[in-house]
Design an enzyme around this catalytic site. Structure first.
Site, short mmCIF file in Angstrom:
data_model
loop_
_atom_site.label_atom_id
_atom_site.label_comp_id
_atom_site.label_asym_id
_atom_site.label_seq_id
_atom_site.Cartn_x
_atom_site.Cartn_y
_atom_site.Cartn_z
N LYS A 18 0.85 -1.20 0.00
CA LYS A 18 0.00 0.00 0.00
C LYS A 18 0.88 1.24 0.00
CE LYS A 18 -3.95 1.88 2.66
NZ LYS A 18 -4.83 1.67 3.82
N SER A 27 -9.78 1.71 2.95
CA SER A 27 -8.93 2.47 2.05
C SER A 27 -7.87 1.62 1.33
CB SER A 27 -8.21 3.57 2.82
OG SER A 27 -7.32 3.01 3.77
N SER A 43 -9.77 -0.59 7.16
CA SER A 43 -9.25 -0.46 5.79
C SER A 43 -8.57 -1.68 5.20
CB SER A 43 -8.28 0.71 5.73
OG SER A 43 -9.02 1.88 5.55
N1 GLN Z 1 -13.07 4.08 6.62
C1 GLN Z 1 -12.36 4.49 7.80
C2 GLN Z 1 -11.97 5.95 7.69
O1 GLN Z 1 -12.23 6.54 6.69
C3 GLN Z 1 -11.19 3.61 8.05
C4 GLN Z 1 -10.01 3.95 7.23
C5 GLN Z 1 -8.82 3.12 7.58
O2 GLN Z 1 -8.92 2.07 8.22
N2 GLN Z 1 -7.65 3.59 7.17
O3 GLN Z 1 -11.41 6.49 8.60
#
Ligand code: GLN
Length: 482
Positions: free
Chosen positions: A79, A154, A178
Site C-alpha cells: 500500500k 482504504s 481499511s
Molecule cells: N473508513 C475508515 C476511515 O475513513 C477507516 C479507514 C482506515 O482504516 N484507514 O477512517
C-alpha cells in the site's frame, strides 16, 4: 499453473527448490498487472525493472541461503502509505506526489529478508481516509468482480490486486477497517493484527493509536505466513510489543471443534442487508455442524463506535498531518506572498476535500473548550467499548460479525455524502478502538459481488482467527465456486 492465485507458501517452496524461478513469478505478476491494471487502477506505481533485477539476484542464491526465506520469489504489492527507500510513497495525495523516502518501513525490510519481491505500490484513499478508494488524488480503484462498483477502502488497491490475481500477497493498513472491508468487497482475506503486533515504523501516520499494518491474501494460510514475517520485533516503534506471531500447520488442522463463537445481538439488528446476513447465518449453521458452539453475547456500546472513532481518528489525524507544511518534504505552493501564505496555500492545494474535512473536525474536537466535551468523552467511551469485548470474551473465544452493512456499492454512490460513507464502517471500527485483532474472510456472493464475514478475538489471539478463518474458507468453498 498461474502461481499467482495459488497459496504463496507452496509457490515459495517450489521457487526455493528451483521448480520455478523468481524471475518467472515476477514476470507473470508484471504481465498480469500490465494486462489488467488499466481497467482496475489498483496500482499507483509499479517497479518492473527493480523487481526483475531483484528476482534475478534471488535466482542466483544457493539453496542453503533460500531455506530461511519463507516468501522466496513471491511478488508482493505494498500500500502506498508504507515507505519504500528510493520509491515514491504518495499516500494517494498531491502533497506527497513526488516524495521519495530515504528509508524502508520495518515491514518492507521484513518482506525483503523473507525473499519477497515488491512489484508495486497500491492505490488508497488519500492518507487512508475513506471506505471506497475513491478519495485518491490519482483516481478511484475498481472492484475486479464488477468494475462499476467500489473495491472498498482504504486499502482498495491492495485488495483488488490480490482478488484480480495480479499478486498473491499484499500489505494494507487498517485504522478503522481499511484492510478488512476492501477484502470483504473484493473477495479476499485480510487481517488487522492486534495493536502492537506489527511495527508501524515507516507507515505514514493517520491515527497512531489505531493504525496497524496487516496481510492480504487469497488463502487464509498465507495470512498466517505473512503475519509471521511482518510481526518482527522492532525497537524503532515504541508501541511494537515484540510478540512475533508463530505460524503453524496445526492451526489449519480442522481445530474449530469446541470453539465458542459469540454472536452479538447488536451486530445483527436492523440496518444489516439481507444479502450480508444470509451468507453469515448459513456459515454459522455450518460452523455449528463442524463442532463450534455459538453463544449469544452483547456489546452494548456498539452504537457509539462510529462517533467515537471519528472523534479519535480526526483528532490524531489533525495532529499527524501538521507536518505537511511545504517545508520539510512534499509539495510546496508556487510564489507564496509570505511564510504563512506558503503554509496555507500548500495545504489548500495539496490536500483533498476529505483530508481537509478531517483536519478541521480534529482541530475542533481538540480545541480548548471542546476538548472535554468531545475528545475526552470519546476516549472514555473507547474504554467502555474495549470493556464490552473483554466481557464478551469471558463467554466465547471469538466474536462473529458482518464486515460491512451491505455488499460493495456503486462508484460515485456515496461520494457526496460523507456521513453515509462513515456509517459503512460500523462493524470494523470497534476492533481498532479496542486494539483487538479482526479477520475478514469471504463467505458468499450477492449478484456476483463477494460478501465477507468478520471474526474478532482477544488481543494476541490471531491464532483463533486463523482457525475460524480457515474453517470458513473450507466450509464455503464449494458454495462460492458454484
Ligand atoms: N473508513 C475508515 C476511515 O475513513 C477507516 C479507514 C482506515 O482504516 N484507514 O477512517
Amino acid at each position: 499453473m498461474t502461481f499467482l492465485t495459488e497459496p504463496a507458501a507452496g509457490t515459495a517452496a517450489q521457487c526455493r527448490r528451483g521448480t520455478v524461478t523468481a524471475r518467472e513469478l515476477v514476470k507473470r505478476a508484471l504481465d498480469r498487472i500490465a494486462a489488467q491494471d488499466g481497467a482496475l487502477h489498483a496500482f499507483i506505481s509499479t517497479q518492473p525493472e527493480a523487481a526483475l533485477y531483484r528476482a534475478e539476484y534471488l535466482d542466483k542464491l544457493p539453496l542453503a541461503a533460500r531455506e530461511s526465506m519463507p516468501l522466496f520469489g513471491i511478488p508482493v504489492a505494498v500500500k502506498d502509505n508504507i515507505v519504500t527507500a528510493g520509491v515514491a510513497t504518495t499516500c494517494a495525495s498531491k502533497i506527497l506526489e513526488n516524495f521519495v523516502p530515504p528509508y524502508d518501513a520495518t515491514v518492507v525490510e521484513a518482506l525483503v529478508a523473507a525473499g519477497a519481491v515488491i512489484v508495486g505500490k497500491t492505490n488508497l484513499d488519500e492518507f487512508a481516509m475513506g471506505s471506497s478508494t475513491e478519495n485518491s488524488y490519482f483516481g478511484a480503484t475498481r472492484n475486479p468482480n464488477n468494475p462499476d462498483h467500489i473495491p472498498g477502502g482504504s486499502s482498495g488497491g491492495s485488495a483488488a490486486a490480490v482478488a484480480a490475481g495480479m499478486v498473491p500477497l499484499a500489505l494494507g493498513s487498517d485504522t478503522g477497517g481499511s484492510i478488512r472491508q476492501p477484502c470483504c468487497h473484493c473477495g479476499c482475506v485480510g487481517l488487522k493484527p492486534t495493536y502492537g503486533r506489527v511495527s508501524r515504523y515507516g507507515l505514514v501516520a493517520f491515527a497512531s493509536s489505531l493504525d496497524q499494518i496487516g496481510p492480504i491474501a487469497s488463502d487464509v494460510r498465507d495470512i498466517g505466513l505473512l503475519l509471521s514475517v511482518l510481526s518482527v520485533p522492532d525497537k524503532r516503534d515504541s508501541t511494537c510489543a515484540g510478540k512475533q506471531f508463530t505460524d503453524s500447520d496445526d492451526l489449519y488442522a480442522g481445530a474449530v471443534n469446541g470453539l465458542a463463537v459469540g454472536v452479538p445481538k447488536e451486530y445483527f439488528a436492523q440496518g444489516l442487508s439481507p444479502e450480508v446476513r444470509g451468507p453469515i447465518e448459513s456459515l454459522l449453521a455450518r460452523l455449528a455442524q463442524a463442532g463450534c458452539k455459538t453463544v449469544p453475547v452483547s456489546l452494548p456500546n456498539l452504537g457509539y463506535g462510529i462517533a467515537t472513532y471519528y472523534i479519535v481518528c480526526t483528532a490524531e489525524a489533525s495532529s499527524n498531518l501538521a507536518r505537511y507544511d511545504g517545508v520539510k518534504y512534499g509539495y510546496r505552493s508556487a510564489n507564496p506572498k509570505s511564510l504563512i501564505d506558503m503554509y496555507r496555500t500548500t495545504r489548500r492545494e495539496g490536500f483533498g476535500a476529505e483530508v481537509k474535512r478531517r483536519i478541521m473536525l480534529g482541530t475542533y474536537v481538540l480545541s480548548s473548550g471542546y476538548y472535554d466535551a468531545y475528545y475526552l468523552k470519546a476516549a472514555r467511551v473507547r474504554t467502555l467499548i474495549a470493556r464490552d469485548f473483554d466481557n464478551a470474551f469471558t463467554q466465547c473465544d471469538a466474536v462473529v460479525s458482518p464486515v460491512a452493512p451491505a455488499p460493495a456499492f456503486r462508484i460515485g454512490e456515496k461520494c457526496n455524502d460523507p456521513l453515509q460513507m462513515y456509517l459503512t464502517d460500523i462493524y470494523t471500527v470497534s476492533a481498532n478502538l479496542a486494539g483487538i485483532p479482526g479477520i475478514s474472510v469471504p463467505c458468499g456472493k450477492a449478484d456476483g459481488i463477494p460478501v465477507g464475514v468478520q471474526f474478532m478475538a482477544p488481543k494476541w489471539r490471531e491464532d483463533t482467527l486463523l482457525k475460524l478463518g480457515f474453517a470458513t474458507q473450507e466450509l464455503t468453498k464449494s458454495k462460492q465456486l458454484g
